[in-house]
Motif scaffolding. Structure first.
Motif, PDB file in Angstrom:
ATOM      1  N   GLY A  91       0.877  -1.283   0.031  1.00 53.55           N
ATOM      2  CA  GLY A  91       0.033   0.057  -0.005  1.00 53.55           C
ATOM      3  C   GLY A  91       0.778   1.197  -0.056  1.00 53.55           C
ATOM      4  O   GLY A  91       0.522   2.293   0.628  1.00 53.55           O
ATOM      5  N   GLY A  92       2.027   1.243  -0.689  1.00 52.51           N
ATOM      6  CA  GLY A  92       2.730   2.585  -1.001  1.00 52.51           C
ATOM      7  C   GLY A  92       1.884   3.130  -1.814  1.00 52.51           C
ATOM      8  O   GLY A  92       0.992   2.926  -2.497  1.00 52.51           O
ATOM      9  N   LEU A  93       2.554   4.196  -2.722  1.00 54.68           N
ATOM     10  CA  LEU A  93       2.104   5.121  -3.466  1.00 54.68           C
ATOM     11  C   LEU A  93       1.800   4.316  -4.965  1.00 54.68           C
ATOM     12  O   LEU A  93       0.575   4.599  -5.364  1.00 54.68           O
ATOM     13  N   ALA A  94       2.579   3.279  -5.157  1.00 48.75           N
ATOM     14  CA  ALA A  94       2.161   2.303  -6.369  1.00 48.75           C
ATOM     15  C   ALA A  94       0.875   1.748  -6.220  1.00 48.75           C
ATOM     16  O   ALA A  94       0.083   1.548  -6.979  1.00 48.75           O
ATOM     17  N   GLY A  95       0.909   1.067  -5.030  1.00 55.07           N
ATOM     18  CA  GLY A  95      -0.339   0.136  -4.693  1.00 55.07           C
ATOM     19  C   GLY A  95      -1.500   1.042  -4.432  1.00 55.07           C
ATOM     20  O   GLY A  95      -2.696   0.578  -4.976  1.00 55.07           O
ATOM     21  N   ILE A  96      -1.404   2.129  -3.763  1.00 59.34           N
ATOM     22  CA  ILE A  96      -2.830   3.029  -3.727  1.00 59.34           C
ATOM     23  C   ILE A  96      -2.987   3.232  -5.250  1.00 59.34           C
ATOM     24  O   ILE A  96      -4.186   3.345  -5.372  1.00 59.34           O
TER      25      ILE A  96
ATOM     26  N   TYR B 231      -3.911  -4.930   0.031  1.00 51.77           N
ATOM     27  CA  TYR B 231      -3.310  -5.697   1.354  1.00 51.77           C
ATOM     28  C   TYR B 231      -1.835  -4.974   1.546  1.00 51.77           C
ATOM     29  O   TYR B 231      -0.942  -4.705   0.766  1.00 51.77           O
ATOM     30  N   GLU B 232      -1.867  -4.367   2.936  1.00 52.07           N
ATOM     31  CA  GLU B 232      -0.736  -3.695   3.525  1.00 52.07           C
ATOM     32  C   GLU B 232      -0.207  -4.193   4.492  1.00 52.07           C
ATOM     33  O   GLU B 232      -0.944  -4.193   5.824  1.00 52.07           O
ATOM     34  N   ALA B 233       1.013  -4.508   4.725  1.00 49.24           N
ATOM     35  CA  ALA B 233       1.860  -5.140   5.889  1.00 49.24           C
ATOM     36  C   ALA B 233       1.722  -4.267   7.268  1.00 49.24           C
ATOM     37  O   ALA B 233       1.359  -4.651   8.099  1.00 49.24           O
ATOM     38  N   ARG B 234       1.896  -3.083   6.979  1.00 47.60           N
ATOM     39  CA  ARG B 234       1.689  -2.109   7.933  1.00 47.60           C
ATOM     40  C   ARG B 234       0.476  -1.696   8.424  1.00 47.60           C
ATOM     41  O   ARG B 234      -0.630  -1.786   7.667  1.00 47.60           O
ATOM     42  N   PRO B 235       0.451  -0.886   9.427  1.00 51.02           N
ATOM     43  CA  PRO B 235      -0.927  -0.446  10.001  1.00 51.02           C
ATOM     44  C   PRO B 235      -1.361   0.787   9.408  1.00 51.02           C
ATOM     45  O   PRO B 235      -2.174   1.493   9.632  1.00 51.02           O
TER      46      PRO B 235
ATOM     47  N   GLY C 261       0.714   4.204   2.414  1.00 52.04           N
ATOM     48  CA  GLY C 261       1.726   5.333   2.313  1.00 52.04           C
ATOM     49  C   GLY C 261       3.097   4.710   2.042  1.00 52.04           C
ATOM     50  O   GLY C 261       4.065   5.390   1.456  1.00 52.04           O
ATOM     51  N   GLY C 262       3.186   3.541   2.555  1.00 50.21           N
ATOM     52  CA  GLY C 262       4.690   3.025   2.308  1.00 50.21           C
ATOM     53  C   GLY C 262       5.725   3.865   2.735  1.00 50.21           C
ATOM     54  O   GLY C 262       5.888   4.336   4.000  1.00 50.21           O
ATOM     55  N   ALA C 263       6.701   4.171   1.974  1.00 50.85           N
ATOM     56  CA  ALA C 263       7.933   5.068   2.237  1.00 50.85           C
ATOM     57  C   ALA C 263       7.656   6.370   2.467  1.00 50.85           C
ATOM     58  O   ALA C 263       8.566   7.011   3.172  1.00 50.85           O
TER      59      ALA C 263
ATOM     60  N   ASP D 221       7.504  13.971   9.096  1.00 54.63           N
ATOM     61  CA  ASP D 221       7.262  13.205   7.769  1.00 54.63           C
ATOM     62  C   ASP D 221       8.790  12.346   7.621  1.00 54.63           C
ATOM     63  O   ASP D 221       9.709  12.885   7.802  1.00 54.63           O
ATOM     64  N   ASN D 222       8.388  11.180   6.689  1.00 56.30           N
ATOM     65  CA  ASN D 222       9.488  10.449   6.440  1.00 56.30           C
ATOM     66  C   ASN D 222       8.969  10.101   4.987  1.00 56.30           C
ATOM     67  O   ASN D 222       8.056  10.285   4.784  1.00 56.30           O
ATOM     68  N   GLY D 223      10.105  10.248   4.031  1.00 58.37           N
ATOM     69  CA  GLY D 223       9.894   9.901   2.499  1.00 58.37           C
ATOM     70  C   GLY D 223       9.805  11.142   1.896  1.00 58.37           C
ATOM     71  O   GLY D 223       9.970  12.150   2.323  1.00 58.37           O
ATOM     72  N   GLN D 224       9.404  11.039   0.539  1.00 54.04           N
ATOM     73  CA  GLN D 224       9.113  11.822  -0.333  1.00 54.04           C
ATOM     74  C   GLN D 224       8.890  13.300   0.191  1.00 54.04           C
ATOM     75  O   GLN D 224       7.731  13.686   0.702  1.00 54.04           O
ATOM     76  N   HIS D 225       9.868  14.474  -0.048  1.00 53.11           N
ATOM     77  CA  HIS D 225       9.547  15.659   0.736  1.00 53.11           C
ATOM     78  C   HIS D 225       9.386  16.751  -0.351  1.00 53.11           C
ATOM     79  O   HIS D 225       8.757  17.688  -0.294  1.00 53.11           O
ATOM     80  N   VAL D 226       9.835  16.467  -1.648  1.00 55.68           N
ATOM     81  CA  VAL D 226       9.435  17.245  -2.886  1.00 55.68           C
ATOM     82  C   VAL D 226       9.112  16.337  -4.268  1.00 55.68           C
ATOM     83  O   VAL D 226       9.440  15.213  -4.140  1.00 55.68           O
ATOM     84  N   PHE D 227       8.547  17.027  -5.066  1.00 56.99           N
ATOM     85  CA  PHE D 227       8.084  16.366  -6.224  1.00 56.99           C
ATOM     86  C   PHE D 227       8.004  17.954  -7.401  1.00 56.99           C
ATOM     87  O   PHE D 227       8.337  18.761  -6.773  1.00 56.99           O
TER      88      PHE D 227
ATOM     89  N   ALA E  10       2.970  -4.617  -5.608  1.00 54.20           N
ATOM     90  CA  ALA E  10       3.527  -3.231  -5.552  1.00 54.20           C
ATOM     91  C   ALA E  10       4.548  -3.196  -4.242  1.00 54.20           C
ATOM     92  O   ALA E  10       4.350  -2.207  -3.751  1.00 54.20           O
ATOM     93  N   THR E  11       5.353  -4.014  -4.161  1.00 52.65           N
ATOM     94  CA  THR E  11       6.290  -3.926  -3.077  1.00 52.65           C
ATOM     95  C   THR E  11       7.685  -3.753  -3.706  1.00 52.65           C
ATOM     96  O   THR E  11       7.916  -3.563  -4.910  1.00 52.65           O
ATOM     97  N   ARG E  12       8.631  -3.543  -2.667  1.00 56.64           N
ATOM     98  CA  ARG E  12      10.116  -3.339  -3.230  1.00 56.64           C
ATOM     99  C   ARG E  12      10.350  -4.734  -3.923  1.00 56.64           C
ATOM    100  O   ARG E  12       9.949  -5.806  -3.661  1.00 56.64           O
TER     101      ARG E  12
ATOM    102  N   ILE F  11      18.189   6.866   1.104  1.00 59.71           N
ATOM    103  CA  ILE F  11      18.025   8.304   1.322  1.00 59.71           C
ATOM    104  C   ILE F  11      17.219   8.510   2.750  1.00 59.71           C
ATOM    105  O   ILE F  11      16.464   7.755   3.160  1.00 59.71           O
ATOM    106  N   ILE F  12      17.938   9.553   3.370  1.00 58.57           N
ATOM    107  CA  ILE F  12      17.496   9.835   4.689  1.00 58.57           C
ATOM    108  C   ILE F  12      17.115  11.189   4.966  1.00 58.57           C
ATOM    109  O   ILE F  12      17.636  12.072   4.442  1.00 58.57           O
ATOM    110  N   ASN F  13      16.023  11.255   5.757  1.00 59.81           N
ATOM    111  CA  ASN F  13      15.653  12.702   5.679  1.00 59.81           C
ATOM    112  C   ASN F  13      16.205  13.133   7.146  1.00 59.81           C
ATOM    113  O   ASN F  13      15.745  12.097   8.210  1.00 59.81           O
ATOM    114  N   VAL F  14      16.667  14.229   7.443  1.00 58.36           N
ATOM    115  CA  VAL F  14      17.065  14.506   8.718  1.00 58.36           C
ATOM    116  C   VAL F  14      16.343  15.764   9.221  1.00 58.36           C
ATOM    117  O   VAL F  14      16.102  16.873   8.552  1.00 58.36           O
TER     118      VAL F  14
END
Ligand SMILES: Cc1cc2nc3c(=O)[nH]c(=O)nc-3n(C[C@H](O)[C@H](O)[C@H](O)COP(=O)(O)OP(=O)(O)OC[C@H]3O[C@@H](n4cnc5c(N)ncnc54)[C@H](O)[C@@H]3O)c2cc1C
Length: 316
Positions: free
Chosen positions: A11-16, A32-36, A39-41, A53-59, A261-263, A290-293
């Motif tokens: 259920g990340g962006l691709a699965g959604i 089906y999404e393994a996490r609760p 949004g995935g990453a 927020d974690n993950g995608q910050h700009v587009f 739609a998983t990794r 990639i890491i968001n700080v």
């Protein structure tokens, strides 16, 4: 006989996006999404009274599939999209430059910014323009481009270290998730031609104005439900069987089709070998982390909404 739903695994962006498209087309679908959460990453969590927020910050404006998804999730008013690409770039010793697109047709729209880019000397600016022109002549679909790194191509086209660092690497890390020395030339050409050398507005930057969890997770659950689809959270698919069927929590659930739609590493374990003979090769694909700080200051520290930085382990 009732048609079994299509099972979308992940259920990340691709699965959604897949689940929404299927539901819109009138197909019964279960995501089906393994996490609760969905949004995935890209997700939000609470820490110390803050939503982080974690993950995608700009587009970019050329991320049309993502913008289309946001529209269907009702999120178009919850983002800010620059009217014109404009980024301040900080260099060493307090120097800075500005990359701002001009009101010119593509691919001329970045020529004035490159001609005035203060992080480069006049000779390197000219080389940067020459390099852009040479890049615009390449075809990203040419398989030969995948045998060469972007870095070696830049070196062969007179792009010295300062240009690589203050221009090509800066943008490659943001768009390709890896520096020029590791990026293959093919994807680099695709990204640079699409974002910078094509439509003038393609590179305009977008940022979310609300937490990613609000933008993607809760909105996606509501949108899929509105279209008659089902979402199962904390539901890890442990096997996909021919038939087809998915196994969730030890229970076999029949499906009319399965969208994975998983990794890639997870997909390699789930997809039956007979459905994808090349499956074992997928796990050989590498990852590029990639890491968001997040730093919380007790006062405003800058006026610009964001900056890019060269020659630093922190890039954007
Ligand atoms: C820190 C960070 C910053 C980023 N910044 C940007 C950015 O600025 N701009 C940009 O465009 N992109 C950015 N990205 C990349 C972007 O977030 C991802 O490319 C995108 O979210 C990937 O979506 P996906 O659906 O393909 O995969 P994922 O988000 O990985 O989703 C896969 C989902 O599948 C689920 N899953 C896995 N196995 C199973 C199973 N067996 N059963 C059920 N569910 C399963 C996982 O739990 C996960 O939710 C960033 C990523 C990170 C991590």
């Amino acid at each position: 006989m009732t048609i079994a739903p299509v099972a979308v695994v992940g259920g990340g962006l691709a699965g959604i996006t897949a689940a929404l498209a299927l539901a819109e087309a009138g197909c019964p679908v279960t995501l089906y999404e393994a996490r609760p959460r969905l949004g995935g990453a890209t997700y939000s969590f609470r820490r110390g009274g803050l939503t982080v927020d974690n993950g995608q910050h700009v587009f970019l404006r050329c991320c049309t599939a993502y913008l289309g998804l946001l529209e269907r999730l009702g999120g178009s008013a919850l983002i800010d999209l620059q009217r014109r690409f404009d980024v301040r770039v900080l260099g060493a010793a307090g120097r800075s430059g500005r990359l701002r697109r001009a009101a010119l047709p593509g691919p001329l729209h970045f020529v004035p910014a490159l001609a005035r880019y203060r992080l480069l000397g006049p000779g390197d600016r000219l080389q940067a323009l020459r390099g852009s022109l040479a890049l615009s002549r390449l075809d990203p679909a040419d398989p030969a481009l995948d045998t060469v790194t972007f870095g070696s191509w830049l070196a062969a086209h007179g792009q010295r270290d300062p240009v690589r660092q203050a221009l090509w690497d800066l943008l490659a890390v943001a768009a390709l998730n890896t520096g020029v020395e590791e990026a293959a030339l093919g994807p680099a050409v695709k990204v640079f031609k699409t974002a910078l050398l094509g439509r003038p507005d393609a590179a305009d930057l977008g940022i979310p104005l609300v937490p990613l969890g609000e933008l993607h997770d809760s909105a996606a659950r509501a949108a899929i439900a509105r279209r008659g689809g089902a979402v199962r959270l904390s539901a890890k698919v442990t096997a996909i069987e021919p038939g087809p069927a998915v196994v969730v929590d030890g229970v076999r659930v029949r499906a009319s089709a399965v969208v994975v739609a998983t990794r890639h590493e997870q997909a390699a374990k789930l997809v039956p070998a007979e459905a994808a003979p090349g499956r074992d090769g997928w796990s050989k694909l590498d990852a590029s982390p990639i890491i968001n700080v997040h730093a919380v200051y007790d006062r405003p520290v800058m006026r610009a909404p964001f900056v890019a930085v060269t020659g630093s382990p922190v890039q954007w």
